[in-house]
Design an enzyme around this catalytic site. Structure first.
Site: not given
Length: 906
Positions: A318, A360, A701, A726
């Site tokens: 996320e 250029d 995991n 988490n």
């Protein structure tokens, strides 16, 4: 202004009704009206408006500003920061948790913790992304304010003046010349060889000639020859026009509002999106498997559902949108401090990815100050007559005055007090007509008349092109036929000057050309070549260092110029660009794209290129798999800027060049390009770090969870523990965009390679699973039994002992997961030995270790007990230390093997 004048309002033009049809009708009405009626309708005159009329027009028609998205409010941008697949998944999981933890449970058992944590994850990702996007946007806007695009407007009190585009009003008189962006929808009143590119509106690359007269009266507005439109650009010629529509009321404005065009998706964005969907699909496949395995083995389907939801949250990256946006915004803000505007966030990453920089020569590799060094006759003798003719040509031409025109005028002004003929040139001659410059002819002409009525056409331009229109030459005081021998004398002298690094223009003239009012390109014939103007265009002091710095970072520099090869060779020698052969535009015309691609890869200098040839060279290089940047500031650079992966220009470039560029340098220091490339590569490095860490961690995991689900009689970690883990890990990851990047990583350009993510995931992911499983065994057979009197789980009968056993087990994996998952950030971020050979940034180090400390403390405090965790014995930390050391050692070995095989880590 009297009352009667003030009441003059155009019937159709005053109706500010939105819609493409209404805008077209306004323009058609203006197209079909004669000039006097247009002045009357628009409350204007041949010399423009008064200041009072300007204010009235501003009030009536509004500002000349295109509103691209009226609905792009602060609130909308805030909502958009949350709209991505990851946050949508988390929101869906939040709704599921609302039912499972709140709605469907008994009143006394309601638990808001999971919902609060998931909501915090969503807010953390979205709010941080919004803040970084806003910061970057604000920094860019402040710098963009320093770049002011102007147009030449004629008003009664002020005469001709350059004013900002947003101050232009309906009824203003506009003067256009080559290189200008058309600032509004205008009706052409006067024009000379006016060719306009309408590709921004129609997509057609062919230029369109515009005239004051209406050639196609039945055509739609865009097809009418006497109308020019906002967003188009003048390729050649000049014109005078009157503004009919401004801002969002123009055809360009209507299209902008209707389409609300999204920016082109870059290779980098495609890569991030592809990885994102791989991770999402991986999660969608694995979560049901985990759910069914736990439901079947534990016979607790609600618990299995909650655990599966937790796994889904853990597998959802996320923070990826926030990490990407923050990385890009950080790079953009860093460049803004160096006076570099990144017009689009993705441009900073694209800048870091280039392996070829085409540039250029004039004004980019050379100083932005051209000096007229010599004015010579054909013999090579100084001749002020050549200067006088060159001066009249430059002074009276109304097109885009380039640096050489300015140098000629400056030299004439400098000598006018010592040469009375130069001083009298302005008063003695009046302009009759002109034939504007274009890039096909590479010359321009003016026709002047003296006080006796004698007319002269004076033409100056590139030597080769001037020889094609000159039939005679002034040589040793006589006008002779321009034979091959005389041409060889000309070429020898020009070559001599070119070898000294000088740019040379030839000057020709003829007396009493065709009748007044009928001058055109056809009149540029049978002319007399009278001499040369030689200009010194010194290289930038920073060019040598910049080119060396770019080479050191794996970027090869190629010069694509419209100038001749001899001058280009001289400049390239001075700034250290090596070349074996210089190809010219005529050399590559008949080559296929494949043949040109092979040559372009090996060649460093291409000269005498037209604008379309520059763009073609860039396209064939891109087709060869290169990421190409282009640096230019002239009208002839616009196609190349558009064709490149990242176009770079400067603040005093012509309008169309600035419009086409992705990056604008406010200061002409080429060394800042090195900074931009480094920032781009840092941005890429830190984004790819997070992606690879997340992919490998998630892959490992899943193995660990599947093993635990199949063999443990209980869940290895409660769903709430996984969600909390988490959250803390995500907070630790916030600092990744600010991480240090190894110097050797910055030495070579990096291109997006989705396959490297898969390889990395398969190599590094399973290493964590090995130590997750050893932790399961340690907790199951040694640590957890220490809390239950030495009894294993299957030997326990007391529910309290069972709960204690599970709480200790889950606390052990809870802590070990955070230690291994966080420390591996330091392992994976560099192929070197972390903390010794390569150190993370202070921000990342502090956040990751703070996360470890906070999570390690949780089992020992009341909050830990409230979520089902128990304190761990001291011996656990000895085993934990051994586990972590062995894990880091194994990762070190694996990553060295990986680097040996694939030659890179991130």
């Amino acid at each position: 202004m009297d009352k009667s004048t003030n009441e003059k309002m155009p019937i159709d033009l005053a109706k500010n009704i939105p819609g493409h049809d209404q805008v077209s009708k306004r323009l058609v009405d203006a197209s079909e009206s004669n000039i006097d009626r247009i002045y009357d309708m628009l409350d204007s005159s041949e010399k423009g408006k008064t200041q009072i009329q300007v204010k009235d027009a501003m009030n009536l028609y509004g500002e000349n500003i295109v509103v691209y998205d009226k609905d792009n409010t602060l609130f909308k941008r805030l909502i958009q920061a949350f709209i991505n697949p990851f946050t949508l998944i988390l929101i869906a999981l939040t709704l599921v948790s609302v039912f499972t933890d709140i709605i469907l449970v008994e009143p006394g058992e309601k638990d808001y913790t999971t919902v609060v944590i998931i909501t915090t994850l969503v807010l953390l990702s979205g709010v941080l992304r919004f803040i970084q996007e806003t910061r970057s946007g604000n920094a860019a806007e402040k710098l963009l304010d320093l770049i002011e695009t102007t147009a030449c407007i004629e008003r009664i009190e002020d005469g001709k003046n350059e004013i900002p585009l947003d101050e232009i009003v309906v009824g203003d008189i506009v003067h256009l010349s080559a290189g200008d962006m058309v600032p509004a929808d205008i009706r052409i009143l006067q024009a000379k060889d006016l060719f306009i590119s309408q590709s921004a509106l129609t997509g057609e690359s062919i230029t369109v000639e515009k005239t004051p007269s209406l050639i196609n009266p039945k055509g739609a507005a865009l097809e009418r020859s006497n109308l020019a439109f906002m967003g188009t650009n003048v390729v050649s010629g000049f014109a005078k026009g009157i503004v009919v529509s401004v801002g969002s009321d123009t055809i360009f404005g209507e299209i902008a509002q209707e389409l609300n065009k999204e920016p082109t998706v870059t290779t980098f964005e495609k890569g991030v999106n592809s990885v994102s969907w791989v991770l999402i699909k991986f999660m969608l496949v694995m979560v049901p498997i985990v759910f069914f395995i736990n439901g079947i083995t534990k016979n607790d389907w609600l618990g299995a559902l909650l655990f599966a939801i937790s796994i889904a949250i853990g597998l959802t990256p996320e923070m990826l949108p926030m990490i990407v946006t923050t990385g890009l915004a950080k790079g953009s803000i860093a460049m803004s401090r160096k006076k570099v505007i990144i017009k689009n966030l993705n441009s900073i990453q694209n800048l870091g990815a280039i392996d070829i920089l085409c540039t250029d020569k004039t004004g980019t590799l050379t100083e932005d100050r051209v000096v007229l060094q010599y004015h010579l006759d054909i013999d090579g003798n100084s001749d002020t007559r050549v200067l006088r003719h060159g001066f009249l040509n430059s002074y009276y031409q109304t097109g885009l005055k380039n640096l050489m025109d300015k140098a000629i005028i400056d030299k004439a002004m400098e000598l006018r007090n010592t040469d009375e003929n130069i001083g009298r040139s302005i008063t003695r001659y009046t302009k009759v007509d002109e034939v504007p410059f274009d890039f096909d002819r590479r010359r321009m002409s003016v026709v002047v008349e003296d006080e006796t009525g004698k007319t002269q056409m004076i033409t100056k331009g590139a030597v080769e092109e001037m020889l094609t229109i000159s039939s005679f030459v002034e040589y040793k005081g006589e006008v002779l036929e321009l034979t091959d021998d005389k041409k060889n004398i000309v070429f020898d002298k020009v070559m001599e000057l070119n070898n000294q690094g000088m740019r040379v223009l030839a000057v020709s003239q003829k007396t009493n050309p065709s009748p007044v009012g009928e001058f055109s390109v056809a009149d540029e014939s049978e002319m007399v070549l009278i001499g040369f103007l030689a200009f010194l265009d010194p290289p930038k002091e920073s060019a040598i260092d910049a080119i060396e710095a770019l080479k050191a970072h794996g970027v090869s520099v190629k010069v694509l110029t419209g100038d001749n090869e001899e001058v280009t060779k001289s400049v390239c020698r001075q700034i250290g660009i090596k070349f074996d052969k210089v190809y010219t535009g005529s050399d590559i015309d008949d080559l296929s794209d494949m043949e040109l691609g092979d040559i372009a890869e090996k060649t460093t200098v291409l000269a005498k290129l037209s604008p379309s040839q520059k763009a073609r060279v860039i396209n064939v290089l891109r087709d060869k798999g290169h990421s190409v940047g282009y640096l230019g500031d002239g009208i002839n650079d616009a196609p190349a800027l558009e064709a490149s992966d990242v176009g770079i220009s400067v603040d005093n470039a012509v309008d169309i060049a600035k419009e086409s560029a992705d990056v604008i340098l406010l200061e002409k220091d080429l060394l800042v390009l090195e900074n931009g490339i480094i920032e781009g590569r840092k941005t890429y490095a830190n984004i790819i770090k997070y992606i690879k860490m997340t992919a490998s961690s998630n892959f490992g995991n899943v193995f660990s969870v599947l093993a635990a689900s199949a063999f443990l009689p209980f869940l290895p970690m409660a769903s709430l523990h996984l969600i909390l883990l988490n959250l803390i890990y995500d907070i630790s990851s916030i600092a990744i965009p600010w991480d240090n990047v190894d110097a050797d990583f910055l030495e070579r350009p990096k291109t997006w390679d989705a396959s490297s993510i898969t390889k990395f995931m398969l190599w590094i992911g399973p290493t964590s699973s090995i130590f997750d499983i050893t932790t399961y065994l340690l907790m199951y057979y040694i640590i957890a039994p220490m809390a239950t009197g030495g009894l294993l789980f299957h030997e326990l009968t007391d529910p309290k002992m069972i709960a204690l056993y599970i709480a200790v087990f889950q606390a052990g994996w809870f802590v070990e997961s955070m230690w291994s998952q966080t420390l591996v950030i330091h392992m994976i971020r560099t192929p070197k030995i972390p903390f010794v050979q390569s150190r993370a940034s202070t921000q990342l180090t502090l956040l990751t270790f703070a996360g470890i400390i906070v999570l390690t403390i949780i089992p020992f405090i009341p909050f830990g007990a409230s979520i089902g965790l128990a304190p761990l014995p001291k011996i656990y930390f000895l085993y934990l230390t051994i586990t972590v050391v062995l894990y880091m050692a194994l990762v070190t070995v694996v990553k060295k093997l990986y680097v040996r095989k694939y030659k890179e880590l991130i």
